[in-house]
Scaffold this motif. Structure first.
Motif, PDB file in Angstrom:
ATOM      1  N   THR A 180      -7.072   9.405   0.655  1.00  0.00           N
ATOM      2  CA  THR A 180      -5.770   8.757   0.612  1.00  0.00           C
ATOM      3  C   THR A 180      -4.743   9.808   0.180  1.00  0.00           C
ATOM      4  O   THR A 180      -5.120  10.911  -0.201  1.00  0.00           O
ATOM      5  CB  THR A 180      -5.788   7.515  -0.302  1.00  0.00           C
ATOM      6  N   LEU A 233       0.821  -1.210   0.000  1.00  0.00           N
ATOM      7  CA  LEU A 233       0.000   0.000   0.000  1.00  0.00           C
ATOM      8  C   LEU A 233       0.858   1.264   0.000  1.00  0.00           C
ATOM      9  O   LEU A 233       0.439   2.310  -0.479  1.00  0.00           O
ATOM     10  CB  LEU A 233      -0.903  -0.026   1.245  1.00  0.00           C
ATOM     11  N   HIS A 262       6.071  -2.649  -5.356  1.00  0.00           N
ATOM     12  CA  HIS A 262       4.623  -2.820  -5.281  1.00  0.00           C
ATOM     13  C   HIS A 262       4.157  -3.962  -6.183  1.00  0.00           C
ATOM     14  O   HIS A 262       3.380  -4.827  -5.767  1.00  0.00           O
ATOM     15  CB  HIS A 262       3.910  -1.518  -5.667  1.00  0.00           C
ATOM     16  N   HIS A 288      -3.030   0.726  -7.253  1.00  0.00           N
ATOM     17  CA  HIS A 288      -3.312   0.375  -5.846  1.00  0.00           C
ATOM     18  C   HIS A 288      -4.794   0.084  -5.621  1.00  0.00           C
ATOM     19  O   HIS A 288      -5.243   0.031  -4.473  1.00  0.00           O
ATOM     20  CB  HIS A 288      -2.839   1.494  -4.915  1.00  0.00           C
ATOM     21  N   CYS A 295      -8.108  -1.408  -4.675  1.00  0.00           N
ATOM     22  CA  CYS A 295      -8.264  -2.325  -3.541  1.00  0.00           C
ATOM     23  C   CYS A 295      -8.201  -3.798  -3.948  1.00  0.00           C
ATOM     24  O   CYS A 295      -9.009  -4.271  -4.749  1.00  0.00           O
ATOM     25  CB  CYS A 295      -9.594  -2.048  -2.850  1.00  0.00           C
ATOM     26  N   ALA A 339      -6.811  -4.429   6.976  1.00  0.00           N
ATOM     27  CA  ALA A 339      -7.797  -4.130   5.923  1.00  0.00           C
ATOM     28  C   ALA A 339      -9.062  -4.946   6.164  1.00  0.00           C
ATOM     29  O   ALA A 339     -10.180  -4.456   5.999  1.00  0.00           O
ATOM     30  CB  ALA A 339      -7.220  -4.432   4.545  1.00  0.00           C
ATOM     31  N   ARG A 352      -1.057  11.016  -1.847  1.00  0.00           N
ATOM     32  CA  ARG A 352      -0.022  10.778  -2.847  1.00  0.00           C
ATOM     33  C   ARG A 352       1.001  11.911  -2.749  1.00  0.00           C
ATOM     34  O   ARG A 352       0.650  13.038  -2.382  1.00  0.00           O
ATOM     35  CB  ARG A 352      -0.595  10.775  -4.265  1.00  0.00           C
ATOM     36  N   ILE A 361     -11.276 -12.953   7.053  1.00  0.00           N
ATOM     37  CA  ILE A 361      -9.853 -12.700   6.749  1.00  0.00           C
ATOM     38  C   ILE A 361      -8.972 -13.532   7.673  1.00  0.00           C
ATOM     39  O   ILE A 361      -7.926 -14.037   7.243  1.00  0.00           O
ATOM     40  CB  ILE A 361      -9.493 -11.191   6.799  1.00  0.00           C
ATOM     41  N   SER A 413     -14.404   4.667  -4.263  1.00  0.00           N
ATOM     42  CA  SER A 413     -14.303   4.154  -2.883  1.00  0.00           C
ATOM     43  C   SER A 413     -13.261   3.063  -2.710  1.00  0.00           C
ATOM     44  O   SER A 413     -12.760   2.861  -1.595  1.00  0.00           O
ATOM     45  CB  SER A 413     -15.674   3.646  -2.426  1.00  0.00           C
ATOM     46  N   ARG A 424       2.318  -7.280  -4.815  1.00  0.00           N
ATOM     47  CA  ARG A 424       0.904  -7.459  -5.175  1.00  0.00           C
ATOM     48  C   ARG A 424       0.709  -8.771  -5.942  1.00  0.00           C
ATOM     49  O   ARG A 424      -0.246  -9.495  -5.697  1.00  0.00           O
ATOM     50  CB  ARG A 424       0.424  -6.258  -5.993  1.00  0.00           C
ATOM     51  N   THR A 452     -12.458  -1.995   7.273  1.00  0.00           N
ATOM     52  CA  THR A 452     -13.083  -1.373   6.101  1.00  0.00           C
ATOM     53  C   THR A 452     -14.478  -1.920   5.812  1.00  0.00           C
ATOM     54  O   THR A 452     -15.451  -1.168   5.790  1.00  0.00           O
ATOM     55  CB  THR A 452     -12.196  -1.572   4.855  1.00  0.00           C
TER      56      THR A 452
HETATM   57  C1  HEM Z   1     -15.483  -1.902   1.781  1.00  0.00           C
HETATM   58  C2  HEM Z   1     -14.301  -2.336   2.080  1.00  0.00           C
HETATM   59  C3  HEM Z   1     -13.023  -1.754   1.556  1.00  0.00           C
HETATM   60  C4  HEM Z   1     -12.753  -0.482   1.115  1.00  0.00           C
HETATM   61  C5  HEM Z   1     -13.704   0.687   0.996  1.00  0.00           C
HETATM   62  C6  HEM Z   1     -11.362  -0.467   0.741  1.00  0.00           C
HETATM   63  C7  HEM Z   1     -10.719   0.638   0.214  1.00  0.00           C
HETATM   64  C8  HEM Z   1      -9.434   0.631  -0.304  1.00  0.00           C
HETATM   65  C9  HEM Z   1      -8.814   1.744  -0.975  1.00  0.00           C
HETATM   66  C10 HEM Z   1      -9.446   3.114  -1.179  1.00  0.00           C
HETATM   67  C11 HEM Z   1      -7.584   1.342  -1.366  1.00  0.00           C
HETATM   68  C12 HEM Z   1      -6.571   2.163  -2.164  1.00  0.00           C
HETATM   69  C13 HEM Z   1      -5.764   3.082  -1.293  1.00  0.00           C
HETATM   70  C14 HEM Z   1      -4.847   3.971  -2.120  1.00  0.00           C
HETATM   71  O1  HEM Z   1      -4.890   3.977  -3.358  1.00  0.00           O
HETATM   72  O2  HEM Z   1      -4.064   4.701  -1.491  1.00  0.00           O
HETATM   73  C15 HEM Z   1      -7.405  -0.015  -0.916  1.00  0.00           C
HETATM   74  C16 HEM Z   1      -6.274  -0.757  -1.093  1.00  0.00           C
HETATM   75  C17 HEM Z   1      -6.118  -2.023  -0.551  1.00  0.00           C
HETATM   76  N1  HEM Z   1      -7.068  -2.795   0.062  1.00  0.00           N
HETATM   77 FE1  HEM Z   1      -8.964  -2.296   0.427  1.00  0.00          FE
HETATM   78  N2  HEM Z   1     -10.810  -1.694   0.987  1.00  0.00           N
HETATM   79  C18 HEM Z   1     -11.800  -2.518   1.465  1.00  0.00           C
HETATM   80  C19 HEM Z   1     -11.688  -3.843   1.829  1.00  0.00           C
HETATM   81  C20 HEM Z   1     -10.520  -4.552   1.791  1.00  0.00           C
HETATM   82  C21 HEM Z   1     -10.360  -5.918   2.216  1.00  0.00           C
HETATM   83  C22 HEM Z   1     -11.474  -6.800   2.782  1.00  0.00           C
HETATM   84  C23 HEM Z   1      -9.054  -6.251   1.994  1.00  0.00           C
HETATM   85  C24 HEM Z   1      -8.324  -7.535   2.263  1.00  0.00           C
HETATM   86  C25 HEM Z   1      -8.636  -8.415   3.077  1.00  0.00           C
HETATM   87  C26 HEM Z   1      -8.397  -5.096   1.419  1.00  0.00           C
HETATM   88  C27 HEM Z   1      -7.083  -5.041   1.073  1.00  0.00           C
HETATM   89  C28 HEM Z   1      -6.485  -3.978   0.436  1.00  0.00           C
HETATM   90  C29 HEM Z   1      -5.088  -3.978   0.037  1.00  0.00           C
HETATM   91  C30 HEM Z   1      -4.095  -5.096   0.264  1.00  0.00           C
HETATM   92  C31 HEM Z   1      -4.857  -2.744  -0.583  1.00  0.00           C
HETATM   93  C32 HEM Z   1      -3.542  -2.245  -1.177  1.00  0.00           C
HETATM   94  C33 HEM Z   1      -3.510  -2.552  -2.642  1.00  0.00           C
HETATM   95  C34 HEM Z   1      -2.269  -2.020  -3.313  1.00  0.00           C
HETATM   96  O3  HEM Z   1      -1.543  -1.186  -2.736  1.00  0.00           O
HETATM   97  O4  HEM Z   1      -2.001  -2.459  -4.441  1.00  0.00           O
HETATM   98  N3  HEM Z   1      -9.314  -4.095   1.316  1.00  0.00           N
HETATM   99  N4  HEM Z   1      -8.562  -0.435  -0.284  1.00  0.00           N
END
Ligand code: HEM
Length: 394
Positions: A284, A82, A89, A342, A344, A234, A286, A144, A336, A93, A238
């Motif tokens: 978020t 992240l 990254h 990145h 989600c 995460a 940058r 999870i 969202s 990933r 979330t």
């Molecule tokens: C409604 C639920 C969720 C929302 C709204 C959400 C939202 C986000 C957002 C906005 C990002 C991007 C952040 C950025 O660009 O700076 C992100 C990245 C990520 N999320 Fe979620 N998330 C949710 C659920 C989950 C769940 C359940 C998991 C895993 C179990 C998860 C794992 C991740 C991971 C690993 C990243 C990083 C991806 C990367 O950097 O390539 N998220 N999430």
């Protein structure tokens, strides 16, 4: 960092916690890319501009590249995907992507359905539930934890650590000592499980990541630990807010709740609209790495941008009548889950959990009502409720 008494645009923090959308509208009217002298960062309030930032490879997620970055604030270097740019990254990933494919997520359906029904059976007996405590929080935590291979019985233990770490994602000044302590305790806890899996492999994600580490240079020990931490946090912080904010919005809009009840085929677009309407992640960050022109402004290298996902999701240029909850809204290009590289990783899992939790709740109970006042969490980035008491009896 924002001080505790005044936050974005000078609004009191409590107002942002309750209802940030009028403030977002005022900020967007002032500009879609606005420099805040007080905070020393750009605020991105427009949808097109936020999308451009998220997709721009000249925008970094590595805070160390920002001017004035205080290295003393971080004990361990951040090694989770992240907060890393390519190529690290991409490598990290790719390693976990396989664990979140549509096929893997679909295989969890049965487990999620039975969890939801058990929780709702108890609600039926009692004539109500606290949506957060009884369903929205334990469901994603259990899923999870099982996927990773962390004993789900331990979730009470890491609830407090997770909440402390999640609070630190707010761009608000707070005492960092509890966050540092929580990070350290969670590290020790996860390191114990990782060590155990080295000797006794299981059929779980932690074992597969340990094997990847042992096979060579694809993942080092620190990255392995931070990957587990990221997924666990995460999974904790979330989806709970999607289910909570989503049900709250439906209770506020009985016409839309009735629509969903009469037409369950609306569920997929309904979840997207609930994500847009009151996003679980509001912002978020940058860091600019090259001179960039955006929204008529010149952004300089090392400047920070606060990408306001919640504001972008209510931009009238992208969403007609953004303040209206419309469960059949199409298209719905909300931000969202972020966008770009990145985007989600857990989005398919979050969507499935929310569809099953909200869909089953609405289907099983023809009478849903608030039974006492809901409590908002004290955070502004991870937006949600700590308590949402609901009666299910007529
Ligand atoms: C409604 C639920 C969720 C929302 C709204 C959400 C939202 C986000 C957002 C906005 C990002 C991007 C952040 C950025 O660009 O700076 C992100 C990245 C990520 N999320 Fe979620 N998330 C949710 C659920 C989950 C769940 C359940 C998991 C895993 C179990 C998860 C794992 C991740 C991971 C690993 C990243 C990083 C991806 C990367 O950097 O390539 N998220 N999430």
């Amino acid at each position: 960092m924002i001080d505790r008494d005044t936050a974005l645009g000078g609004a009191p923090l409590t107002l942002l916690q309750q209802d940030p959308y009028p403030l977002y509208d005022r900020l967007r009217a002032a500009g879609r890319v606005i420099w805040s002298d007080q905070q020393g960062w750009w605020m991105i309030t427009g949808h097109a501009e936020a999308l451009a930032v998220l997709k721009d490879s000249r925008m970094s997620v590595e805070r160390t590249r920002a001017e004035g970055f205080d290295r003393g604030m971080e004990r361990q270097p951040r090694r989770s995907m992240l907060v890393l740019d390519p190529p690290d990254h991409t490598r990290l990933r790719n390693l976990v992507q396989k664990a979140f494919t549509p096929r893997v997520i679909e295989s969890l359906r049965g487990r999620i359905v039975s969890f939801v029904h058990d929780a709702l059976d108890r609600a039926e007996q009692r004539g109500g539930l606290d949506l957060i405590e009884d369903l929205a929080y334990p469901l994603p935590v259990t899923v999870i934890a099982e996927l990773l291979g962390v004993p789900s019985g331990d979730h009470e233990v890491f609830k407090a650590w997770s909440a402390a770490i999640a609070g630190s994602l707010d761009p608000v000044e707070r005492d960092l000592a509890p966050v540092v302590a929580a990070r350290q305790e969670l590290r020790t806890y996860l390191a114990g499980i990782i060590a155990e899996r080295r000797h006794h492999p299981q059929d779980d994600l932690i074992t597969r990541l340990v094997e990847a580490e042992e096979q060579g240079d694809r993942l080092d020990a620190e990255e392995l630990l931070q990957m587990c931490t990221l997924l666990l946090i995460a999974g904790h912080e979330t989806t709970v807010n999607l289910i909570g904010n989503g049900v709250n919005a439906l209770l506020d809009h009985p016409d839309q709740l009735a629509r969903l009840r009469h037409d369950p085929t609306l569920l997929p677009t309904a979840i997207e609209e609930l994500l847009r309407f009151d996003s679980p992640v509001q912002m978020t960050v940058r860091v600019v790495t090259e001179p960039i022109e955006l929204g008529g402004q010149s952004l300089r290298p090392a400047q920070m941008t606060l990408v306001m996902l919640g504001a972008a999701n209510h931009d009238p240029d992208a969403f007609p009548s953004p303040g209206t909850l419309d469960l059949s809204r199409t298209p719905n290009h909300h931000l969202s889950f972020g966008r770009g590289i990145h985007f989600c990783l857990g989005a398919p899992l979050a969507r499935l959990e929310a569809q099953l939790a909200i869909g089953t709740l609405v289907r099983r109970f023809p009478h849903l009502d608030r039974s006492s006042a809901a409590q908002r969490r004290p955070t502004i980035n991870l937006r949600g409720f700590s308590s949402l008491p609901i009666s299910t009896a007529p």
